[in-house]
Design a protein around this motif. Structure first.
Motif, PDB file in Angstrom:
ATOM      1  N   LEU A 195      20.217 -22.714  16.387  1.00 46.50           N
ATOM      2  CA  LEU A 195      21.285 -22.325  15.486  1.00 46.50           C
ATOM      3  C   LEU A 195      20.960 -22.681  14.036  1.00 46.50           C
ATOM      4  O   LEU A 195      21.473 -23.653  13.503  1.00 46.50           O
ATOM      5  N   PRO A 196      20.132 -21.866  13.406  1.00 48.38           N
ATOM      6  CA  PRO A 196      19.912 -22.089  11.975  1.00 48.38           C
ATOM      7  C   PRO A 196      21.170 -21.710  11.208  1.00 48.38           C
ATOM      8  O   PRO A 196      21.863 -20.761  11.576  1.00 48.38           O
ATOM      9  N   CYS A 197      21.490 -22.477  10.186  1.00 48.43           N
ATOM     10  CA  CYS A 197      22.752 -22.239   9.489  1.00 48.43           C
ATOM     11  C   CYS A 197      22.713 -22.892   8.111  1.00 48.43           C
ATOM     12  O   CYS A 197      21.731 -23.562   7.759  1.00 48.43           O
TER      13      CYS A 197
ATOM     14  N   THR B 125      14.491  -7.730  11.003  1.00 50.68           N
ATOM     15  CA  THR B 125      13.857  -8.912  11.577  1.00 50.68           C
ATOM     16  C   THR B 125      14.880  -9.967  11.935  1.00 50.68           C
ATOM     17  O   THR B 125      14.557 -10.977  12.547  1.00 50.68           O
ATOM     18  N   HIS B 126      16.119  -9.763  11.497  1.00 52.27           N
ATOM     19  CA  HIS B 126      17.216 -10.666  11.836  1.00 52.27           C
ATOM     20  C   HIS B 126      18.534  -9.917  11.659  1.00 52.27           C
ATOM     21  O   HIS B 126      18.543  -8.785  11.171  1.00 52.27           O
ATOM     22  N   THR B 127      19.630 -10.531  12.092  1.00 52.38           N
ATOM     23  CA  THR B 127      20.923  -9.861  11.930  1.00 52.38           C
ATOM     24  C   THR B 127      21.539 -10.163  10.566  1.00 52.38           C
ATOM     25  O   THR B 127      22.608  -9.644  10.242  1.00 52.38           O
TER      26      THR B 127
ATOM     27  N   PHE C  10      25.446 -18.458   9.798  1.00 53.54           N
ATOM     28  CA  PHE C  10      24.581 -18.962  10.865  1.00 53.54           C
ATOM     29  C   PHE C  10      23.958 -17.786  11.602  1.00 53.54           C
ATOM     30  O   PHE C  10      24.461 -16.668  11.559  1.00 53.54           O
ATOM     31  N   GLY C  11      22.848 -18.067  12.243  1.00 54.65           N
ATOM     32  CA  GLY C  11      22.151 -17.016  12.993  1.00 54.65           C
ATOM     33  C   GLY C  11      21.771 -17.553  14.364  1.00 54.65           C
ATOM     34  O   GLY C  11      20.737 -18.175  14.539  1.00 54.65           O
ATOM     35  N   LEU C  12      22.660 -17.308  15.317  1.00 48.95           N
ATOM     36  CA  LEU C  12      22.467 -17.861  16.655  1.00 48.95           C
ATOM     37  C   LEU C  12      21.449 -17.021  17.425  1.00 48.95           C
ATOM     38  O   LEU C  12      21.533 -15.799  17.444  1.00 48.95           O
TER      39      LEU C  12
ATOM     40  N   PRO D 151      16.000 -18.808   2.491  1.00 46.41           N
ATOM     41  CA  PRO D 151      16.327 -18.510   1.092  1.00 46.41           C
ATOM     42  C   PRO D 151      17.789 -18.141   0.865  1.00 46.41           C
ATOM     43  O   PRO D 151      18.283 -18.256  -0.250  1.00 46.41           O
ATOM     44  N   PHE D 152      18.468 -17.703   1.930  1.00 47.53           N
ATOM     45  CA  PHE D 152      19.850 -17.234   1.733  1.00 47.53           C
ATOM     46  C   PHE D 152      20.896 -18.312   1.960  1.00 47.53           C
ATOM     47  O   PHE D 152      22.091 -18.051   1.860  1.00 47.53           O
ATOM     48  N   VAL D 153      20.467 -19.522   2.325  1.00 50.42           N
ATOM     49  CA  VAL D 153      21.436 -20.622   2.436  1.00 50.42           C
ATOM     50  C   VAL D 153      20.943 -21.839   1.656  1.00 50.42           C
ATOM     51  O   VAL D 153      19.744 -22.081   1.529  1.00 50.42           O
TER      52      VAL D 153
ATOM     53  N   VAL E 263      23.349  -7.682   8.203  1.00 51.17           N
ATOM     54  CA  VAL E 263      24.740  -7.276   8.457  1.00 51.17           C
ATOM     55  C   VAL E 263      25.712  -8.149   7.654  1.00 51.17           C
ATOM     56  O   VAL E 263      26.804  -7.709   7.302  1.00 51.17           O
ATOM     57  N   GLN E 264      25.285  -9.378   7.317  1.00 51.04           N
ATOM     58  CA  GLN E 264      26.074 -10.201   6.369  1.00 51.04           C
ATOM     59  C   GLN E 264      26.264  -9.421   5.075  1.00 51.04           C
ATOM     60  O   GLN E 264      27.367  -9.318   4.537  1.00 51.04           O
ATOM     61  N   VAL E 265      25.137  -8.905   4.584  1.00 46.83           N
ATOM     62  CA  VAL E 265      25.174  -8.198   3.303  1.00 46.83           C
ATOM     63  C   VAL E 265      26.082  -6.982   3.407  1.00 46.83           C
ATOM     64  O   VAL E 265      26.941  -6.743   2.548  1.00 46.83           O
TER      65      VAL E 265
HETATM   66  N1  PHE Z   1      18.336 -14.983   9.700  1.00 47.57           N
HETATM   67  C1  PHE Z   1      17.709 -16.219  10.041  1.00 47.57           C
HETATM   68  C2  PHE Z   1      16.572 -15.936  11.017  1.00 47.57           C
HETATM   69  O1  PHE Z   1      16.663 -15.067  11.820  1.00 47.57           O
HETATM   70  C3  PHE Z   1      18.651 -17.182  10.680  1.00 47.57           C
HETATM   71  C4  PHE Z   1      19.750 -17.670   9.790  1.00 47.57           C
HETATM   72  C5  PHE Z   1      20.934 -16.972   9.698  1.00 47.57           C
HETATM   73  C6  PHE Z   1      19.619 -18.811   9.063  1.00 47.57           C
HETATM   74  C7  PHE Z   1      21.950 -17.426   8.913  1.00 47.57           C
HETATM   75  C8  PHE Z   1      20.627 -19.286   8.263  1.00 47.57           C
HETATM   76  C9  PHE Z   1      21.793 -18.595   8.189  1.00 47.57           C
HETATM   77  O2  PHE Z   1      15.590 -16.596  10.997  1.00 47.57           O
END
Ligand code: PHE
Length: 340
Positions: A284-286, A170-172, A309-311, A252-254, A175-177
């Motif tokens: 740009l959530p981060c 549902t998000h990238t 961040f997740g652009l 939850p991860f930041v 791949v951080q993990v």
């Molecule tokens: N993964 C989050 C999303 O898709 C975006 C995000 C990535 C937020 C990294 C904070 C840090 O909604």
């Protein structure tokens, strides 16, 4: 007597050579008369049967006939050859003064272009470009990002579930993990890719879209580092001043988490379908990586910390190229794509 028949054969054959309408017809006559078993060739063999005194005269007639026929044959053959060459030249004639037709050249999709630009930018800043699976497991997509089962944050991302506990990511962020697991700290990585959400589609929502994840883990990483990289990123993308605002955001991860919004470049902030009339677009959530997330990937949060961040690459492409409906991007309509 024999001489007469040779002369007859000669004149008859000459007439046939002249009457031939094609190279094949001509060749057929040649074989029939001058070939190894041709009439004239066979007649030559008759010489032996003549009285020795008659042989030279007969031989002369025979040779003369052969010469004449061969000459006529060659003449006709070159006629045919010339005609064939002429026809070919006419058919293959090219007007080199005509303007050439424009070459048909493909080009990259706007999202691919932005993705590659950003990969280059981040590589120059020392980030690795990582890839991860589109079919993920629950652990990498949720649990390892501090989103346990029953956590309300799971509802924020309507998920396409697959068999065997798998899902379309549902998000990238997974791949951080995978990056932390594989490379460990210190770590600078980005991960561009496709993500999927079970959402109803409208001008600003697609079930399939692109994100570019970023993560940096080192000693003493602060919000100042995060902001520096986010500003560098936005300047590189838009080549101009864009108005941004930072809001607290929950992921939850930041912790702390932010939403970095940019003023809508489609409507200039007055409100349109893309920004849902708000004038702002979430881009740009981060935030700083939650210590739980580090711990789950075996990184000691006492020693290391970082930002992530997740652009939204798809949104970004829309802003940059002034595309007012997200559905165009994956619609496959060449009239749309050819504009870029
Ligand atoms: N993964 C989050 C999303 O898709 C975006 C995000 C990535 C937020 C990294 C904070 C840090 O909604």
């Amino acid at each position: 007597m024999l001489a007469d028949s040779i002369r007859e054969l000669e004149s008859g054959s000459l007439a046939r050579i002249r009457a031939a309408r094609t190279l094949e017809e001509l060749e057929a006559v040649r074989v029939e008369v001058l070939g190894r078993k041709g009439t004239l060739t066979l007649a030559q063999k008759e010489i032996g049967k003549l009285a020795p005194a008659d042989r030279p005269a007969f031989g002369q007639i025979l040779n003369g006939a052969k010469r004449d026929l061969e000459a006529e044959f060659d003449r006709r053959k070159s006629e045919f050859d010339q005609a064939a060459t002429g026809a070919r030249l006419k058919g293959e004639w090219l007007d080199l003064t005509l303007p050439a037709p424009p070459p048909r050249r493909g080009h990259l999709h706007p999202i691919t272009r932005i993705q590659r630009e950003l990969e280059e930018l981040f590589r120059s800043l020392g980030f690795a470009v990582l890839d991860g699976p589109e079919v993920e497991d629950e652990y990498h997509n949720f649990d390892a990002l501090n989103i346990p089962a029953e956590h309300p944050a799971r509802d924020m991302q309507d998920t396409f579930w697959l068999e065997g506990g798998h899902l379309l990511r549902t998000h990238t962020s997974p791949v951080q993990v995978r990056g932390m697991e594989r490379l460990g700290p210190p770590l600078r990585m980005i991960a561009p890719g496709r993500v999927f959400r079970n959402e109803s589609v409208d001008a600003s929502h697609e079930h399939t879209f692109y994100q570019l994840e970023g993560m940096m883990i080192d000693r003493d990483v602060s919000v100042a580092h995060l902001l520096y990289f986010m500003k560098t990123l936005l300047t590189a993308i838009f080549h101009r001043e864009v108005t941004v605002r930072l809001r607290p955001g929950y992921f939850p991860f930041v912790e702390p988490g932010f939403e970095l919004d940019i003023q809508c470049l489609i409507c200039g902030g007055t409100g349109c379908a893309v920004c849902k009339q708000s004038g702002w677009v979430e881009l740009l959530p981060c935030g700083l990586v939650n210590p739980n997330v580090l711990r789950m990937s075996a990184i000691d949060p006492e020693e290391w910390n970082g930002f992530a961040f997740g652009l939204g690459l798809t949104r970004l492409a829309m802003m940059r190229y002034g595309i007012d409906d997200i559905r165009h991007l994956q619609g496959g309509d060449l009239r749309f794509l050819e504009q870029f």
